[in-house]
Design an enzyme around this catalytic site. Structure first.
Site, PDB file in Angstrom:
ATOM      1  N   HIS A  87       0.865  -1.209   0.000  1.00 31.47           N
ATOM      2  CA  HIS A  87       0.000   0.000   0.000  1.00 31.47           C
ATOM      3  C   HIS A  87       0.886   1.239   0.000  1.00 31.47           C
ATOM      4  CE1 HIS A  87      -3.867   2.145   1.341  1.00 31.47           C
ATOM      5  NE2 HIS A  87      -2.956   3.092   1.142  1.00 31.47           N
TER       6      HIS A  87
ATOM      7  N   HIS B  63       1.592   5.399  -1.677  1.00 24.03           N
ATOM      8  CA  HIS B  63       1.240   6.583  -2.487  1.00 24.03           C
ATOM      9  C   HIS B  63       2.522   7.153  -3.070  1.00 24.03           C
ATOM     10  CE1 HIS B  63      -2.898   6.661  -0.933  1.00 24.03           C
ATOM     11  NE2 HIS B  63      -2.333   6.187   0.167  1.00 24.03           N
TER      12      HIS B  63
ATOM     13  N   HIS C 185     -10.596   1.282   1.484  1.00 28.14           N
ATOM     14  CA  HIS C 185     -10.389   2.268   2.537  1.00 28.14           C
ATOM     15  C   HIS C 185     -11.600   2.088   3.446  1.00 28.14           C
ATOM     16  CE1 HIS C 185      -8.873   6.071   4.301  1.00 28.14           C
ATOM     17  NE2 HIS C 185     -10.071   5.972   4.845  1.00 28.14           N
TER      18      HIS C 185
ATOM     19  N   HIS D  40      -4.718  -0.555   5.642  1.00 28.75           N
ATOM     20  CA  HIS D  40      -4.266   0.211   6.806  1.00 28.75           C
ATOM     21  C   HIS D  40      -5.225   0.120   7.998  1.00 28.75           C
ATOM     22  CE1 HIS D  40      -6.918   3.072   4.862  1.00 28.75           C
ATOM     23  NE2 HIS D  40      -6.031   3.486   4.002  1.00 28.75           N
TER      24      HIS D  40
ATOM     25  N   ASP E  62       1.341   2.589   3.543  1.00 32.04           N
ATOM     26  CA  ASP E  62       0.503   3.777   3.357  1.00 32.04           C
ATOM     27  C   ASP E  62       1.358   5.043   3.409  1.00 32.04           C
ATOM     28  OD1 ASP E  62      -1.829   5.207   2.834  1.00 32.04           O
ATOM     29  OD2 ASP E  62      -2.369   5.358   4.947  1.00 32.04           O
TER      30      ASP E  62
HETATM   31  C1  NCD Z   1      -3.522   9.118   2.024  1.00 35.00           C
HETATM   32  C2  NCD Z   1      -3.031  10.166   1.023  1.00 35.00           C
HETATM   33  O1  NCD Z   1      -2.507  11.201   1.433  1.00 35.00           O
HETATM   34  O2  NCD Z   1      -3.141   9.930  -0.199  1.00 35.00           O
HETATM   35  N1  NCD Z   1      -3.567   9.726   3.315  1.00 35.00           N
HETATM   36  C3  NCD Z   1      -3.588   9.086   4.510  1.00 35.00           C
HETATM   37  O3  NCD Z   1      -3.723   9.745   5.529  1.00 35.00           O
HETATM   38  N2  NCD Z   1      -3.459   7.781   4.597  1.00 35.00           N
HETATM   39  C4  NCD Z   1      -4.828   8.576   1.591  1.00 35.00           C
HETATM   40  C5  NCD Z   1      -5.258   7.317   2.291  1.00 35.00           C
HETATM   41  O4  NCD Z   1      -4.629   6.274   2.196  1.00 35.00           O
HETATM   42  O5  NCD Z   1      -6.276   7.357   3.001  1.00 35.00           O
HETATM   43 ZN    ZN Z   2      -3.297   5.088   1.514  1.00 35.48          ZN
END
Ligand code: NCD
Ligand code: ZN
Length: 346
Positions: free
Chosen positions: A14, A16, A137, A175, A248
């Protein structure tokens, strides 16, 4: 002698990565530590179809440090308008491996998410038939529900009915943060798994709210209580194959975090496996780190396990106060503090 742990190269299930200069800034951290990562599709605009996912994948490959074999695994962002053909195209592609359900409004760039799960029931049926995993999510967005309860309520309102309706749909509860989520996943069969982040294993809501507001510890789902954290540690270190590594890691510019309405997301890619090693070490479970980080994820996704190895050594180092992040800077998790593990030859 310095204690060391040898691990099969782990994967991040997971992540970003953002796009453009920001991606360029953060990608080397992940590529240095992981063989593969599940790349989240919540760009603006979101990655809604296979063509967009493949184009994004090409941009990631082009941004990789020279010589890197890192393999980005792509996901589609489900919307009310996702079609069954979209699912077929994703399932037919080699590089799209799952679809992500963001309840509309739940988190960063989720406005185009699904407004009512009933609107995607045909899509979910097609995903079941094509055996394409659903990544969730898992929080309700109902404003009457307290933010600390949104994950638990999601289980009752969405996940339990979905399990009844489509027992063969494979689901990753992303998460997870609460005792309720640990219990739910533990009670399911092998169709359900969950990722756990380093910050939810290391921190509680006190680290967000006590003695001053700490925006760099703010993420969604929000940090929970000591007892929740205890159960997450037990789940991660307990050897159960339904729990696996997903950082995450969610980078945001410093100015967007240190703000009157700060963005949610903790950046952990700079030290991801090192942070998990610290948690497993403290729990006396270093021998279980490899399964959590390198085996359970590929087994769930039905992908081969990595064959390369990395070595973690027990040697203190200090996390920088910030990293470059395109035009702004990025404050990493545990900025300025000492970590106990590092990757040999990193
Ligand atoms: C994530 C993001 O910033 O893209 N933020 C977070 O707090 N985890 C989005 C997500 O995974 O919910
Ligand atoms: Zn995320």
């Amino acid at each position: 002698m310095t204690p060391a742990v040898d691990l099969t190269l782990p994967d991040d299930w997971h992540l970003h990565l953002r796009d453009g200069a920001r991606m360029q800034a953060v990608l080397p951290h992940t590529a240095q530590r992981f063989g593969r990562a599940i790349v989240m599709p919540n760009l603006a605009p979101p990655v809604r179809d296979t063509a967009a996912a493949l184009a994004y994948r090409d941009r990631i490959l082009a941004a990789l440090p020279e010589g890197s074999d890192f393999n980005p695994l792509m996901t589609l962002y489900l919307t009310d308008a996702t079609s069954q053909d979209d699912i077929d195209r994703a399932a037919d592609s080699t590089h799209v491996v799952a679809c992500k359900l963001y309840p509309a409004g739940a988190t960063t760039n989720s406005d185009a998410g699904v407004t009512d799960i009933r609107k995607i029931s045909r899509v979910l049926e097609r995903m079941t038939r094509r055996d394409l995993p659903l990544l969730v999510h898992g929080e309700v967005t109902d404003p009457r529900i307290d933010v600390f309860d949104r994950e638990a309520v999601f289980i009752d309102r969405i996940l339990l009915p979905l399990r009844e309706q489509l027992p063969d749909l494979r689901i990753v509860f992303e998460h997870i943060t609460s005792s309720e989520a640990v219990r739910f996943v533990s009670e399911q069969d092998s169709h359900v798994a969950a990722t756990i982040t380093p910050q939810h294993l290391m921190l509680t809501r006190n680290d967000l709210l006590a003695g001053g507001l700490r925006p760099h510890n703010y993420c969604i789902p929000v940090l929970k209580s000591r007892n929740d954290r205890k159960l997450l540690i037990e789940a991660a270190t307990g050897g159960d194959s339904r729990f696996f590594l997903g950082t995450d890691s969610a980078p945001h510019a410093r100015s967007e975090k240190e703000s009157a309405c700060g963005c949610a997301g903790v950046y952990s890619a700079h030290a991801a496996i090192e942070l998990y090693a610290e948690v497993f070490h403290a729990a006396g479970a270093l021998d279980r780190l490899e399964a959590f980080a390198s085996f359970h994820g590929p087994d769930f996704y039905r992908l081969p396990r990595n064959t390369l190895k990395i070595r973690l050594i027990r040697e203190d180092w200090t996390v920088p106060a910030s990293y470059d992040f395109g035009v702004d800077t990025l404050v990493p998790f545990r900025a300025g503090s000492q970590l106990k593990w590092q990757i040999e030859d990193a």
